[in-house]
Design an enzyme around this catalytic site. Structure first.
Site, PDB file in Angstrom:
ATOM      1  N   GLU A  46      -3.539  17.859  -9.615  1.00 21.40           N
ATOM      2  CA  GLU A  46      -4.099  18.346 -10.874  1.00 21.40           C
ATOM      3  C   GLU A  46      -5.557  18.775 -10.745  1.00 21.40           C
ATOM      4  O   GLU A  46      -6.405  18.421 -11.554  1.00 21.40           O
ATOM      5  CB  GLU A  46      -3.964  17.279 -11.971  1.00 21.40           C
ATOM      6  CG  GLU A  46      -3.923  17.854 -13.372  1.00 21.40           C
ATOM      7  CD  GLU A  46      -3.534  16.832 -14.416  1.00 21.40           C
ATOM      8  OE1 GLU A  46      -4.427  16.308 -15.081  1.00 21.40           O
ATOM      9  OE2 GLU A  46      -2.328  16.567 -14.552  1.00 21.40           O
ATOM     10  N   ASN A  81       0.205  19.899 -18.995  1.00 20.70           N
ATOM     11  CA  ASN A  81      -0.218  19.010 -20.080  1.00 20.70           C
ATOM     12  C   ASN A  81      -0.189  19.708 -21.435  1.00 20.70           C
ATOM     13  O   ASN A  81      -0.662  19.149 -22.426  1.00 20.70           O
ATOM     14  CB  ASN A  81      -1.632  18.483 -19.812  1.00 20.70           C
ATOM     15  CG  ASN A  81      -1.677  17.521 -18.658  1.00 20.70           C
ATOM     16  OD1 ASN A  81      -0.808  16.675 -18.511  1.00 20.70           O
ATOM     17  ND2 ASN A  81      -2.685  17.656 -17.802  1.00 20.70           N
ATOM     18  N   HIS A 114       8.036  10.008 -26.752  1.00 20.28           N
ATOM     19  CA  HIS A 114       7.050  10.853 -26.071  1.00 20.28           C
ATOM     20  C   HIS A 114       7.284  12.335 -26.356  1.00 20.28           C
ATOM     21  O   HIS A 114       6.343  13.081 -26.680  1.00 20.28           O
ATOM     22  CB  HIS A 114       7.098  10.585 -24.559  1.00 20.28           C
ATOM     23  CG  HIS A 114       6.189  11.473 -23.772  1.00 20.28           C
ATOM     24  ND1 HIS A 114       4.819  11.460 -23.910  1.00 20.28           N
ATOM     25  CD2 HIS A 114       6.459  12.440 -22.850  1.00 20.28           C
ATOM     26  CE1 HIS A 114       4.278  12.348 -23.100  1.00 20.28           C
ATOM     27  NE2 HIS A 114       5.248  12.964 -22.454  1.00 20.28           N
ATOM     28  N   GLU A 138       9.883  19.139 -23.698  1.00 19.07           N
ATOM     29  CA  GLU A 138       9.347  19.510 -22.390  1.00 19.07           C
ATOM     30  C   GLU A 138       9.950  20.830 -21.907  1.00 19.07           C
ATOM     31  O   GLU A 138       9.277  21.634 -21.257  1.00 19.07           O
ATOM     32  CB  GLU A 138       9.608  18.401 -21.375  1.00 19.07           C
ATOM     33  CG  GLU A 138       8.927  17.070 -21.693  1.00 19.07           C
ATOM     34  CD  GLU A 138       7.424  17.080 -21.434  1.00 19.07           C
ATOM     35  OE1 GLU A 138       6.893  18.106 -20.949  1.00 19.07           O
ATOM     36  OE2 GLU A 138       6.769  16.060 -21.715  1.00 19.07           O
ATOM     37  N   LYS A 182       8.444  23.194 -12.572  1.00 21.07           N
ATOM     38  CA  LYS A 182       7.548  22.089 -12.251  1.00 21.07           C
ATOM     39  C   LYS A 182       7.321  21.993 -10.757  1.00 21.07           C
ATOM     40  O   LYS A 182       6.203  21.724 -10.298  1.00 21.07           O
ATOM     41  CB  LYS A 182       8.079  20.766 -12.800  1.00 21.07           C
ATOM     42  CG  LYS A 182       7.109  19.614 -12.524  1.00 21.07           C
ATOM     43  CD  LYS A 182       7.129  18.531 -13.534  1.00 21.07           C
ATOM     44  CE  LYS A 182       5.953  17.579 -13.327  1.00 21.07           C
ATOM     45  NZ  LYS A 182       5.998  16.419 -14.216  1.00 21.07           N
ATOM     46  N   ARG A 233      -2.111  22.662 -12.178  1.00 22.50           N
ATOM     47  CA  ARG A 233      -1.180  21.650 -12.681  1.00 22.50           C
ATOM     48  C   ARG A 233      -1.524  21.193 -14.093  1.00 22.50           C
ATOM     49  O   ARG A 233      -0.673  20.688 -14.823  1.00 22.50           O
ATOM     50  CB  ARG A 233      -1.122  20.459 -11.729  1.00 22.50           C
ATOM     51  CG  ARG A 233      -0.079  19.427 -12.143  1.00 22.50           C
ATOM     52  CD  ARG A 233       0.234  18.445 -11.045  1.00 22.50           C
ATOM     53  NE  ARG A 233       1.158  17.422 -11.514  1.00 22.50           N
ATOM     54  CZ  ARG A 233       1.757  16.550 -10.723  1.00 22.50           C
ATOM     55  NH1 ARG A 233       1.548  16.566  -9.430  1.00 22.50           N
ATOM     56  NH2 ARG A 233       2.575  15.648 -11.230  1.00 22.50           N
ATOM     57  N   ARG A 280       0.815  -1.230   0.000  1.00 15.99           N
ATOM     58  CA  ARG A 280       0.000   0.000   0.000  1.00 15.99           C
ATOM     59  C   ARG A 280       0.841   1.269   0.000  1.00 15.99           C
ATOM     60  O   ARG A 280       0.358   2.340   0.369  1.00 15.99           O
ATOM     61  CB  ARG A 280      -0.984   0.005   1.170  1.00 15.99           C
ATOM     62  CG  ARG A 280      -2.017  -1.125   1.092  1.00 15.99           C
ATOM     63  CD  ARG A 280      -3.070  -0.976   2.161  1.00 15.99           C
ATOM     64  NE  ARG A 280      -4.086  -2.008   2.019  1.00 15.99           N
ATOM     65  CZ  ARG A 280      -4.023  -3.201   2.611  1.00 15.99           C
ATOM     66  NH1 ARG A 280      -2.990  -3.499   3.389  1.00 15.99           N
ATOM     67  NH2 ARG A 280      -4.988  -4.084   2.420  1.00 15.99           N
ATOM     68  N   HIS A 284       0.334  17.775 -24.606  1.00 16.81           N
ATOM     69  CA  HIS A 284       0.182  16.358 -24.300  1.00 16.81           C
ATOM     70  C   HIS A 284      -1.140  15.768 -24.773  1.00 16.81           C
ATOM     71  O   HIS A 284      -1.202  14.584 -25.112  1.00 16.81           O
ATOM     72  CB  HIS A 284       0.336  16.125 -22.797  1.00 16.81           C
ATOM     73  CG  HIS A 284       1.743  16.259 -22.304  1.00 16.81           C
ATOM     74  ND1 HIS A 284       2.458  17.432 -22.431  1.00 16.81           N
ATOM     75  CD2 HIS A 284       2.567  15.371 -21.698  1.00 16.81           C
ATOM     76  CE1 HIS A 284       3.669  17.255 -21.906  1.00 16.81           C
ATOM     77  NE2 HIS A 284       3.760  16.023 -21.467  1.00 16.81           N
ATOM     78  N   LYS A 288       3.505  11.709 -10.468  1.00 15.54           N
ATOM     79  CA  LYS A 288       2.619  10.958 -11.357  1.00 15.54           C
ATOM     80  C   LYS A 288       3.295   9.640 -11.732  1.00 15.54           C
ATOM     81  O   LYS A 288       4.416   9.629 -12.240  1.00 15.54           O
ATOM     82  CB  LYS A 288       2.321  11.747 -12.634  1.00 15.54           C
ATOM     83  CG  LYS A 288       1.257  12.801 -12.486  1.00 15.54           C
ATOM     84  CD  LYS A 288       0.918  13.368 -13.859  1.00 15.54           C
ATOM     85  CE  LYS A 288      -0.176  14.391 -13.793  1.00 15.54           C
ATOM     86  NZ  LYS A 288      -0.529  14.897 -15.146  1.00 15.54           N
ATOM     87  N   HIS A 330      -0.648  12.711 -26.950  1.00 14.49           N
ATOM     88  CA  HIS A 330      -1.035  11.354 -26.577  1.00 14.49           C
ATOM     89  C   HIS A 330      -1.848  10.683 -27.677  1.00 14.49           C
ATOM     90  O   HIS A 330      -1.763   9.464 -27.873  1.00 14.49           O
ATOM     91  CB  HIS A 330      -1.839  11.374 -25.278  1.00 14.49           C
ATOM     92  CG  HIS A 330      -1.006  11.640 -24.064  1.00 14.49           C
ATOM     93  ND1 HIS A 330      -1.555  11.887 -22.823  1.00 14.49           N
ATOM     94  CD2 HIS A 330       0.340  11.690 -23.890  1.00 14.49           C
ATOM     95  CE1 HIS A 330      -0.583  12.085 -21.944  1.00 14.49           C
ATOM     96  NE2 HIS A 330       0.567  11.967 -22.568  1.00 14.49           N
TER      97      HIS A 330
END
Length: 388
Positions: free
Chosen positions: A254, A262, A282, A194, A244, A258, A130, A265, A152, A269
């Site tokens: 987010e 993206n 990427h 980035e 960041k 935040r 956990r 992105h 993330k 994506h």
């Protein structure tokens, strides 16, 4: 790796619950064990280092030696780590190793590699017992400036990128620019996407630094570590990490701000999903996504042609692709609906915004971007036709 460590610059991610440092310094991988012990980790703690074959060949021994010298009980797991390997099955291999090595709740996982290793090792740490600690040691530019920072973690689903995951902040991020010496130039260029992103979304000083380098050499001034040079590279690493860190500290999960990270992105994506993981790196897909987002802003009157052209020049100077792939517009629209950022069936786009444009109806403005969820399908089709 035998470089003598230089002074380490530390940038803190000031989360209210679990703040942590980003340590940046050439040769700092040799100080990994010492840096981890400095975070309150006791001698004798079990540490599982997760890496890929190429990174292990160059840096695995240095990491293990540093951990052992600091009194940590270190072991190694080497996994295949291409984007197509970023699956629950590969995370299962990390879980298997955690079981075999008897990792406890006080143990930790070290992610030594690029963003794929970081995502999978972080997700494994988030879900083993956990949640156990993870330390991110990125070895690609993209991971250094983006993926390793912010917590993330996750893996891909056949229907989309990073649909399975968790927020799990690292205990420490250690960035050693010397590890970029063995990074293929294509991977370096992918990371520059980035960096450009941070400039466009609000860091004007960084944008100016990038623009000056691109002006000196429009064809390839940002396309390799050699072209960038050590001084500018250190600046890019520090400014990107600080940007960041500031955003993550303000919005860990987010909820609003935040989302600006993206930028590029959402449509990037789509490119990765429809073209097949591995066709584009990427960062290459993010560059294409930034171009597409810029075209959307033009179509909506949110920024000027001059600003769009500036972004295009930076992308070109970094040696990143600008030619949109031949994708069926209807497939693009369908894929957008599967994006994890969709709310109430509405796709949220992060779009660049001119200072002169001011606040626009139907969106939230953050710095130099606006988040819009009211972009009509007809507008998207029009922009896709323009990109073709």
């Amino acid at each position: 790796m035998t470089a003598t460590p230089t002074a380490i610059r530390t940038i803190r991610v000031e989360l209210s619950a679990n703040p942590y440092p980003i340590a940046i310094g050439a040769g700092s991988l040799a100080q990994l064990g010492e840096q981890i012990r400095g975070q309150g980790i006791k001698a004798g703690t079990k540490v599982l280092v997760v890496t890929n074959p190429v990174v292990n060949e160059h840096y695995g021994a240095t990491a293990l030696q540093s951990l052992s010298a600091a009194g940590l009980e270190a072991s190694l797991l080497v996994i295949e780590a291409g984007e197509d390997q970023k699956t629950p099955a590969t995370v299962g291999l990390i879980h298997d190793a955690a079981f075999e090595r008897r990792l406890e709740r006080s143990s930790l996982i070290v992610a030594l590699g690029g963003g794929v290793v970081g995502d999978m090792a972080g997700f494994a740490a988030a879900t083993w017992l956990r949640g156990i600690a993870v330390v991110q040691v990125p070895t690609t530019l993209l991971a250094m400036v983006d993926a390793a920072i912010g917590g993330k973690t996750g893996v891909n689903h056949p229907g989309g990128k990073n649909l399975i995951g968790a927020f799990h902040q690292p205990r420490l991020v250690l960035i050693d620019p010397d590890t970029l010496a063995t990074l293929p130039e294509r991977e370096f260029r992918a990371g520059m996407a980035e960096v450009i992103k941070y400039g466009v979304i609000g860091d004007g000083a960084l944008l100016a630094e990038l623009g000056a380098a691109a002006h000196r050499d429009p064809a390839s001034g940002l396309a390799s570590q050699a072209a960038v040079g050590p001084a500018l590279l250190q600046t890019l690493l520090e400014r990107s990490a600080a940007a960041k860190a500031e955003v993550v500290a303000a919005d860990e999960r987010e909820g609003g701000l935040r989302a600006i990270l993206n930028y590029g992105h959402t449509l990037g994506h789509v490119v990765e999903t429809l073209c097949g993981y591995g066709t584009y790196l990427h960062g290459e897909a993010v560059a294409l996504g930034m171009r597409a987002a810029g075209e959307l802003s033009l179509a909506l009157g949110l920024w000027s042609q001059a600003e769009h052209d500036q972004q295009q020049r930076l992308i070109a100077a970094a040696g990143l692709p600008l030619a949109w792939p031949a994708l069926d517009p209807e497939a693009v629209l369908a894929c957008l609906q599967g994006d994890k950022k969709v709310r109430d069936g509405k796709v949220r786009f992060v779009l660049p915004l001119s200072p002169e444009a001011g606040a626009q109806t139907g969106g939230a403005v953050y710095g130099s971007v606006i988040i819009r969820d009211d972009v009509e399908a007809a507008t998207i089709r029009e922009v896709l036709a323009r990109l073709a």
